[in-house]
Design a protein around this motif. Structure first.
Motif, PDB file in Angstrom:
ATOM      1  N   ARG A 145      -0.273  -2.133   1.499  1.00 54.07           N
ATOM      2  CA  ARG A 145       0.743  -1.336   2.173  1.00 54.07           C
ATOM      3  C   ARG A 145       1.768  -2.237   2.839  1.00 54.07           C
ATOM      4  O   ARG A 145       1.459  -3.319   3.308  1.00 54.07           O
ATOM      5  N   SER A 146       2.976  -1.710   2.927  1.00 55.55           N
ATOM      6  CA  SER A 146       4.006  -2.445   3.651  1.00 55.55           C
ATOM      7  C   SER A 146       3.932  -2.074   5.124  1.00 55.55           C
ATOM      8  O   SER A 146       3.293  -1.092   5.511  1.00 55.55           O
ATOM      9  N   ARG A 168       1.541   5.568   6.310  1.00 53.51           N
ATOM     10  CA  ARG A 168       0.098   5.612   6.541  1.00 53.51           C
ATOM     11  C   ARG A 168      -0.366   4.514   7.489  1.00 53.51           C
ATOM     12  O   ARG A 168      -1.477   4.548   7.980  1.00 53.51           O
ATOM     13  N   SER A 169       0.498   3.529   7.748  1.00 54.41           N
ATOM     14  CA  SER A 169       0.145   2.451   8.672  1.00 54.41           C
ATOM     15  C   SER A 169       0.204   2.953  10.103  1.00 54.41           C
ATOM     16  O   SER A 169       1.017   3.802  10.446  1.00 54.41           O
ATOM     17  N   ASP A 212       5.095   1.490   5.812  1.00 55.25           N
ATOM     18  CA  ASP A 212       4.374   2.598   5.200  1.00 55.25           C
ATOM     19  C   ASP A 212       3.996   3.626   6.263  1.00 55.25           C
ATOM     20  O   ASP A 212       3.554   3.289   7.348  1.00 55.25           O
TER      21      ASP A 212
END
Length: 72
Positions: A47-48, A53-54, A51
């Motif tokens: 993931r970046s 979701r982070s 993201d």
């Protein structure tokens, strides 16, 4: 082996040195190797920082400064 273990790379474990030596001896030259497939796979799995979701960092609340540091 002297091409792999240099003064700047003297902490490599035997397993890593063995792998690097194998690639050096049996792998294609860097001019013929295309890393695009490996990079694409890595990017899909990681993931970046942007993201959704982070986990987002909490906003820092400003408190009155400690009197010890007021002279700065």
């Amino acid at each position: 082996m002297n091409l792999i273990i240099t003064p700047m790379r003297n902490r490599l474990l035997i397993e890593r040195v063995s792998t690097l030596m194998f690639i050096k001896l049996h792998g294609p030259p860097l001019t013929q190797w295309d890393p695009t497939g490996y990079v694409t796979t890595w990017l899909r799995r990681h993931r970046s920082a942007e993201d959704k979701r982070s986990r987002q960092a909490a906003a820092e609340s400003r408190k009155d400064p400690d009197p010890l540091w007021c002279f700065l």
